[in-house]
Design a protein around this motif. Structure first.
Motif, PDB file in Angstrom:
ATOM      1  N   VAL A 136       9.381  10.549  -2.540  1.00  0.00           N
ATOM      2  CA  VAL A 136       8.317   9.706  -3.404  1.00  0.00           C
ATOM      3  C   VAL A 136       8.843   8.493  -4.173  1.00  0.00           C
ATOM      4  N   VAL A 137       9.896   8.863  -4.950  1.00  0.00           N
ATOM      5  CA  VAL A 137      10.594   7.702  -5.752  1.00  0.00           C
ATOM      6  C   VAL A 137      11.139   6.662  -4.909  1.00  0.00           C
ATOM      7  N   ASP A 138      11.597   6.996  -3.870  1.00  0.00           N
ATOM      8  CA  ASP A 138      12.107   6.025  -2.936  1.00  0.00           C
ATOM      9  C   ASP A 138      11.189   4.940  -2.579  1.00  0.00           C
ATOM     10  N   VAL A 139       9.676   5.581  -2.323  1.00  0.00           N
ATOM     11  CA  VAL A 139       8.683   4.692  -1.775  1.00  0.00           C
ATOM     12  C   VAL A 139       8.322   3.743  -3.106  1.00  0.00           C
ATOM     13  N   LEU A 140       7.985   4.440  -4.189  1.00  0.00           N
ATOM     14  CA  LEU A 140       7.726   3.864  -5.226  1.00  0.00           C
ATOM     15  C   LEU A 140       8.357   2.605  -5.891  1.00  0.00           C
ATOM     16  N   VAL A 149       3.044   9.704 -14.353  1.00  0.00           N
ATOM     17  CA  VAL A 149       4.506  10.020 -13.772  1.00  0.00           C
ATOM     18  C   VAL A 149       5.370   9.115 -14.165  1.00  0.00           C
ATOM     19  N   ALA A 150       5.084   8.143 -15.187  1.00  0.00           N
ATOM     20  CA  ALA A 150       6.145   7.463 -15.661  1.00  0.00           C
ATOM     21  C   ALA A 150       7.229   8.106 -16.651  1.00  0.00           C
ATOM     22  N   ALA A 151       6.728   9.302 -17.029  1.00  0.00           N
ATOM     23  CA  ALA A 151       7.534  10.207 -17.532  1.00  0.00           C
ATOM     24  C   ALA A 151       8.723  10.872 -16.706  1.00  0.00           C
ATOM     25  N   ASN A 152       8.544  10.828 -15.434  1.00  0.00           N
ATOM     26  CA  ASN A 152       9.718  11.202 -14.356  1.00  0.00           C
ATOM     27  C   ASN A 152      11.079  10.786 -14.684  1.00  0.00           C
ATOM     28  N   SER A 153      11.900  11.539 -14.890  1.00  0.00           N
ATOM     29  CA  SER A 153      13.146  10.879 -15.259  1.00  0.00           C
ATOM     30  C   SER A 153      13.977  10.187 -14.000  1.00  0.00           C
ATOM     31  N   GLN A 154      13.612  10.661 -12.660  1.00  0.00           N
ATOM     32  CA  GLN A 154      14.459   9.861 -11.684  1.00  0.00           C
ATOM     33  C   GLN A 154      13.665   8.611 -11.400  1.00  0.00           C
ATOM     34  N   LEU A 155      12.118   8.606 -11.331  1.00  0.00           N
ATOM     35  CA  LEU A 155      11.730   7.498 -11.369  1.00  0.00           C
ATOM     36  C   LEU A 155      12.334   6.286 -12.392  1.00  0.00           C
ATOM     37  N   ARG A 156      12.192   6.696 -13.546  1.00  0.00           N
ATOM     38  CA  ARG A 156      12.668   5.705 -14.485  1.00  0.00           C
ATOM     39  C   ARG A 156      14.207   5.319 -14.483  1.00  0.00           C
ATOM     40  N   GLN A 196       0.947  -1.193   0.087  1.00  0.00           N
ATOM     41  CA  GLN A 196       0.178  -0.067   0.219  1.00  0.00           C
ATOM     42  C   GLN A 196       0.806   1.418  -0.048  1.00  0.00           C
ATOM     43  N   PHE A 197       0.416   2.173  -0.521  1.00  0.00           N
ATOM     44  CA  PHE A 197       1.119   3.434  -0.570  1.00  0.00           C
ATOM     45  C   PHE A 197       0.159   4.739   0.226  1.00  0.00           C
ATOM     46  N   SER A 198       1.074   5.737   0.799  1.00  0.00           N
ATOM     47  CA  SER A 198       0.345   7.061   1.185  1.00  0.00           C
ATOM     48  C   SER A 198       1.268   8.059   0.999  1.00  0.00           C
ATOM     49  N   PHE A 199       0.640   9.108   0.248  1.00  0.00           N
ATOM     50  CA  PHE A 199       1.426  10.285  -0.162  1.00  0.00           C
ATOM     51  C   PHE A 199       1.000  11.511   0.577  1.00  0.00           C
ATOM     52  N   SER A 200       0.005  11.644   1.229  1.00  0.00           N
ATOM     53  CA  SER A 200      -0.465  12.848   2.000  1.00  0.00           C
ATOM     54  C   SER A 200       0.472  13.404   2.800  1.00  0.00           C
ATOM     55  N   GLY A 201       1.210  12.247   3.679  1.00  0.00           N
ATOM     56  CA  GLY A 201       1.988  12.937   4.720  1.00  0.00           C
ATOM     57  C   GLY A 201       3.204  13.644   4.098  1.00  0.00           C
ATOM     58  N   ILE A 202       3.748  13.158   2.939  1.00  0.00           N
ATOM     59  CA  ILE A 202       4.813  13.885   2.264  1.00  0.00           C
ATOM     60  C   ILE A 202       4.267  15.134   1.730  1.00  0.00           C
ATOM     61  N   LYS A 203       3.288  15.205   1.425  1.00  0.00           N
ATOM     62  CA  LYS A 203       2.805  16.394   0.664  1.00  0.00           C
ATOM     63  C   LYS A 203       2.524  17.411   2.083  1.00  0.00           C
TER      64      LYS A 203
END
Length: 351
Positions: free
Chosen positions: A260-264, A286-293, A208-215
């Protein structure tokens, strides 16, 4: 077999013609970014109105660019779930009208299925089962994909989607809308270790994911830095020599993106290891994100897995991916009548 695919799930009016599930004959998209920019996000009612204005022209242009008429089509496919309900209704109404008028079969398609299929359209080496990380403004989920386009959802976001958080953080920083591209660009100039933002649910033991805390953490950090007068923004020059507490927008963007990328990446690799999958696909806006790729490729190589992602025009919402997966569904015998309706929600395991 040629299929017309229509997608109006959010803020892009899209139509495409695809042959045999993979050959993209046309892929036309009308963006609404300028219409929503002044509001700092997508306004659902405005999106619906813009779809109404554009849908007939976009469908006609898709047919013209593919050099086909309705007589050359075998079916019409349309996204009918999930998405903004008003926006979806525009596409569904148009598709139903066209299907009825031209005597063509109608197929209602799950938008997320389209994203998952996008990689298959361009990567012949893709094997099954594989792990798919779908990340966009409306969705963040990990899926185990099996032959026959059968799915097992391993995990999804419990609150905000990753792409939505990118937009919110960009708004806090005064970077405009949409935020994904500009934050990615700024992050390349910043220090990803400058600020230690939280990694919610990274070690939760599930997918599971949660991103509201990062925001929220970024928002509080930005507000505090502004009150203290140490945030360098709007083209100002950093003065760390004069004030060691100075922080730049680039550092915030880089540190946020790193979290974000670390968690994903961590959860995607964990899913691949637990299922012994040798392929990981990345799809969605978000698949276009360079660091995530880049980060996902490096981590996957360490466990002997390959990473696949589609070209940019198949990352964001488009009609080609809808027509593509519709080809597979058509072969499986899927047909929908004129009673087809739109739904704001819809799981891919219910298709």
């Amino acid at each position: 077999m040629k299929i017309l695919g229509i997608d109006t799930s959010c803020d892009e009016t899209a139509a495409a013609v695809v042959a045999d599930g993979k050959e993209v004959l046309s892929n036309v998209v009308a963006s609404q970014v300028e219409a929503h920019q002044e509001y700092g996000g997508i306004v659902p009612e405005l999106a619906s109105r813009k779809h109404i204005e554009a849908i007939n022209y976009i469908v006609s242009r898709a047919l013209a660019e593919a050099d086909v008429t309705f007589k050359d089509l075998e079916a019409i496919a349309v996204t009918n779930r999930p998405g903004l309900i008003g926006a979806l209704l525009v596409g569904v109404a148009a598709a139903k009208s066209l299907a009825y008028s031209h005597g063509l079969p109608l197929l209602g398609i799950n938008h997320i299925e389209g994203h998952i299929y996008a990689n298959y359209m361009v990567h012949d080496a893709l094997t099954f089962p594989h792990i798919c990380l779908t990340v966009s403004g409306g969705h963040t989920l990990l899926v185990e994909v099996h032959k026959g386009w059968q799915y097992k959802v391993l995990g999804s976001t419990q609150d905000d989607a990753a792409g939505e958080v990118y937009d919110k953080v960009a708004k806090y920083l005064g970077l405009g809308f949409p935020g994904g591209k500009v934050i990615d660009q700024l992050a390349q100039k910043g220090n990803p270790s400058a600020i230690k933002f939280p990694r919610p649910m990274r070690n939760s033991g599930d997918y599971q994911f949660s991103f509201s805390g990062i925001k929220t953490s970024v928002r509080y950090f930005v507000e505090k830095a502004r009150r203290a007068g140490v945030l360098v923004e709007n083209g100002q020059e950093a003065t760390k020599d004069a004030n060691p507490d100075t922080v730049t927008v680039e550092d915030i963007a880089a540190s946020f993106q790193a979290a974000v990328v670390d968690v994903l990446v961590y959860k995607s690799i964990r899913a691949a290891k637990s299922t012994s999958a040798k392929a990981i696909t990345l799809t969605g806006g978000v698949a276009a994100n360079s660091q995530l790729r880049a980060s996902l490729k490096i981590a996957a190589a360490e466990i002997g897995a390959e990473v696949y992602y589609p070209p940019m025009n198949l990352c964001t919402d488009n009609g080609a991916m809808i027509a593509g997966i519709a080809y597979e569904k058509y072969k499986q015998g899927l047909r929908d009548g004129l009673s087809l309706n739109a739904a704001a929600n819809g799981s891919i395991v219910d298709v």
